[in-house]
Design a protein around this motif. Structure first.
Motif, PDB file in Angstrom:
ATOM      1  N   ILE A   1       0.833  -1.208   0.000  1.00 56.37           N
ATOM      2  CA  ILE A   1       0.000   0.000   0.000  1.00 56.37           C
ATOM      3  C   ILE A   1       0.862   1.251   0.000  1.00 56.37           C
ATOM      4  CG2 ILE A   1      -1.725   1.314   1.306  1.00 56.37           C
ATOM      5  CD1 ILE A   1      -2.789  -1.357   2.357  1.00 56.37           C
ATOM      6  N   CYS A   2       1.898   1.261   0.832  1.00 54.30           N
ATOM      7  CA  CYS A   2       2.763   2.454   0.907  1.00 54.30           C
ATOM      8  C   CYS A   2       3.511   2.682  -0.405  1.00 54.30           C
ATOM      9  CB  CYS A   2       3.749   2.299   2.064  1.00 54.30           C
ATOM     10  SG  CYS A   2       2.990   2.369   3.699  1.00 54.30           S
ATOM     11  N   PHE A   3       4.017   1.612  -1.009  1.00 55.53           N
ATOM     12  CA  PHE A   3       4.702   1.754  -2.295  1.00 55.53           C
ATOM     13  C   PHE A   3       3.742   2.216  -3.388  1.00 55.53           C
ATOM     14  CE2 PHE A   3       8.532  -1.168  -1.367  1.00 55.53           C
ATOM     15  CZ  PHE A   3       9.319  -0.057  -1.106  1.00 55.53           C
ATOM     16  N   PHE A   4       2.507   1.736  -3.324  1.00 56.84           N
ATOM     17  CA  PHE A   4       1.531   2.150  -4.330  1.00 56.84           C
ATOM     18  C   PHE A   4       1.366   3.662  -4.320  1.00 56.84           C
ATOM     19  CE2 PHE A   4      -2.816   3.439  -5.319  1.00 56.84           C
ATOM     20  CZ  PHE A   4      -2.956   2.963  -6.610  1.00 56.84           C
ATOM     21  N   TRP A   5       1.176   4.252  -3.143  1.00 56.59           N
ATOM     22  CA  TRP A   5       0.966   5.699  -3.078  1.00 56.59           C
ATOM     23  C   TRP A   5       2.268   6.458  -3.300  1.00 56.59           C
ATOM     24  CZ3 TRP A   5      -3.403   7.409  -4.193  1.00 56.59           C
ATOM     25  CH2 TRP A   5      -4.570   6.760  -3.803  1.00 56.59           C
ATOM     26  N   LEU A   6       3.393   5.877  -2.914  1.00 59.01           N
ATOM     27  CA  LEU A   6       4.677   6.529  -3.180  1.00 59.01           C
ATOM     28  C   LEU A   6       4.915   6.665  -4.681  1.00 59.01           C
ATOM     29  CD1 LEU A   6       7.475   7.604  -2.359  1.00 59.01           C
ATOM     30  CD2 LEU A   6       8.268   5.225  -2.299  1.00 59.01           C
ATOM     31  N   PHE A   7       4.733   5.577  -5.414  1.00 55.80           N
ATOM     32  CA  PHE A   7       4.963   5.631  -6.861  1.00 55.80           C
ATOM     33  C   PHE A   7       3.853   6.386  -7.586  1.00 55.80           C
ATOM     34  CE2 PHE A   7       7.529   1.715  -5.895  1.00 55.80           C
ATOM     35  CZ  PHE A   7       8.754   2.313  -6.156  1.00 55.80           C
ATOM     36  N   THR A   8       2.656   6.394  -7.014  1.00 55.15           N
ATOM     37  CA  THR A   8       1.598   7.229  -7.591  1.00 55.15           C
ATOM     38  C   THR A   8       1.999   8.695  -7.530  1.00 55.15           C
ATOM     39  OG1 THR A   8      -0.154   5.655  -7.016  1.00 55.15           O
ATOM     40  CG2 THR A   8      -0.812   7.941  -7.386  1.00 55.15           C
ATOM     41  N   ALA A   9       2.562   9.103  -6.398  1.00 51.78           N
ATOM     42  CA  ALA A   9       3.010  10.489  -6.262  1.00 51.78           C
ATOM     43  C   ALA A   9       4.157  10.794  -7.226  1.00 51.78           C
ATOM     44  CB  ALA A   9       3.443  10.761  -4.826  1.00 51.78           C
ATOM     45  N   ILE A  10       5.072   9.850  -7.389  1.00 54.31           N
ATOM     46  CA  ILE A  10       6.221  10.063  -8.269  1.00 54.31           C
ATOM     47  C   ILE A  10       5.783  10.167  -9.731  1.00 54.31           C
ATOM     48  CG2 ILE A  10       8.338   9.015  -9.163  1.00 54.31           C
ATOM     49  CD1 ILE A  10       8.770   7.819  -6.372  1.00 54.31           C
ATOM     50  N   PHE A  11       4.860   9.308 -10.139  1.00 58.03           N
ATOM     51  CA  PHE A  11       4.431   9.263 -11.547  1.00 58.03           C
ATOM     52  C   PHE A  11       3.069   9.927 -11.754  1.00 58.03           C
ATOM     53  CE2 PHE A  11       7.101   5.384 -11.007  1.00 58.03           C
ATOM     54  CZ  PHE A  11       8.135   5.748 -11.856  1.00 58.03           C
TER      55      PHE A  11
END
Length: 385
Positions: free
Chosen positions: A58-68
């Motif tokens: 879940i944390c990686f999902f939102w982290l990469f959503t913010a990046i991309f």
């Protein structure tokens, strides 16, 4: 002009497809983490725990959503197409062929794009403010717990004074728009942003004071980089124009650090009071090590477990706080796509249109849930060490 709509299955498949760079990045990072987990210490150990895996995903999902975000979001978060005002999910933009996957809000902006860009704001402010709060709490908590006596009494009194103040009222006083006309936010920022510079300068000095060749390089980098960031954040005077923070963001940043650092201080103080009684601390004192060397290089590494767990939980609390402030209109600018502001805007028409409120609410809830799951897994692993 009539607006057409696509079906629910097409909406789901379309949204999944929009996140393709997120899925790719997650697959690469998580795949590498599983392969090399034995070499990654505490982070690698959480892959042996189903709760930890869920939290990381879940944390990686939102982290990469913010990046991309610029790739994932089909529209600018502030772009308006009048005919799409209050459009239902799956609305097709006339003459353009684009889709408002989650519908349009009352100002005809794409809800899906605003949710995606809102993750950038949350993942910049919440972790950064938490890290500064930890820096302040650690820098003050170490001497309070190690020395005790009058130093402990004074610092503990100040921390308890802040903690005793009602949290909501405290944030209302610190984040209300009128306070930006006073020097209070910039004065507090000037004090708080010094702590990372002091911390790292002391860290390097105590470790390399007998090796001046490395010490001067590290101290120089700390002063140059720290001073550069300090000028940009506090005085908005970065000569390169790279480091910049809006006044509203600075206000929230300072408020979070001010309210969170006393809690970190008390945790660090308690850990230091326990760890300083261990035999290896007595051995370091016998070797003639300085107090700050013992605090930073003997005590702090052994307190990392509880601090990492607290950091995850505190980022979650800060995320909820940002949402709460945005809901009450005390957060960022009114046009900001942050999740709290989006929920506030949608709540005014909740009886007529429920779909604008759901995406930012679910996003906020899922991100905090991921952080809590990650914190639980880290707590379990740290207790095993």
């Amino acid at each position: 002009m009539q607006v057409e709509y696509i079906g629910a299955l097409q909406i789901i498949l379309g949204v999944i497809a929009r996140f393709w760079p997120v899925w790719l990045a997650m697959a690469i990072v998580i795949g590498a983490s599983v392969v090399y987990k034995k070499k990654l210490g505490l982070y690698g150990q959480i892959y042996d725990n189903n709760v930890g895996i869920a939290g990381v995903l879940i944390c990686f999902f939102w982290l990469f959503t913010a990046i991309f975000a610029s790739t994932v979001a089909p529209y600018d978060p502030l772009a308006q197409i009048p005919v799409m005002k209050d459009a239902l999910p799956g609305a097709i933009v006339p003459d353009a062929g684009g889709i408002y996957y989650f519908g349009g809000d009352k100002l005809a902006r794409d809800i899906f794009s605003r949710m995606v860009y809102g993750s950038q704001i949350v993942l910049i402010i919440a972790p950064a403010a938490t890290m500064f709060a930890i820096m302040v709490g650690v820098t003050l908590g170490l001497p309070a717990g190690y020395y005790g006596g009058r130093i402990d009494s004074v610092l503990s009194f100040l921390a308890n004074l802040v903690l005793a103040f009602p949290v909501i009222l405290l944030f209302y006083l610190l984040v209300t728009p009128g306070i930006m006309d006073t020097p209070i936010p910039y004065g507090l920022a000037g004090v708080f942003f010094l702590f990372p510079i002091i911390f790292f300068a002391t860290l390097f000095y105590t470790r390399f004071k007998n090796r001046p060749d490395r010490l001067y390089i590290l101290l120089g980098l700390t002063i140059v980089l720290g001073g550069w960031i300090y000028l940009g954040l506090v005085f908005d005077a970065d000569p390169l124009g790279i480091v910049h923070i809006d006044p509203n963001q600075l206000n929230i940043f300072v408020a979070v650090v001010f309210a969170s650092s006393p809690g970190v201080f008390r945790i660090v103080r308690g850990l230091v009071m326990d760890i300083k009684t261990r035999d290896y601390i007595a051995a370091a004192q016998t070797r003639g090590e300085s107090p700050w060397y013992i605090m930073l290089w003997e005590i702090l590494p052994n307190a990392r477990g509880p601090l990492i767990v607290d950091a995850c939980l505190r980022i979650g609390y800060t995320t909820i706080l940002l949402g709460t402030l945005g809901y009450f209109g005390l957060g960022l600018a009114p046009e900001s796509p942050d999740w709290g502001t989006a929920i506030k805007d949608a709540s005014r028409l909740l009886r007529s249109f429920i779909h604008p409120a759901l995406p930012p609410t679910i996003a906020l809830m899922s991100f905090v849930l991921g952080l809590n799951l990650l914190a639980d897994a880290l707590r379990e692993q740290s207790l095993k060490d």
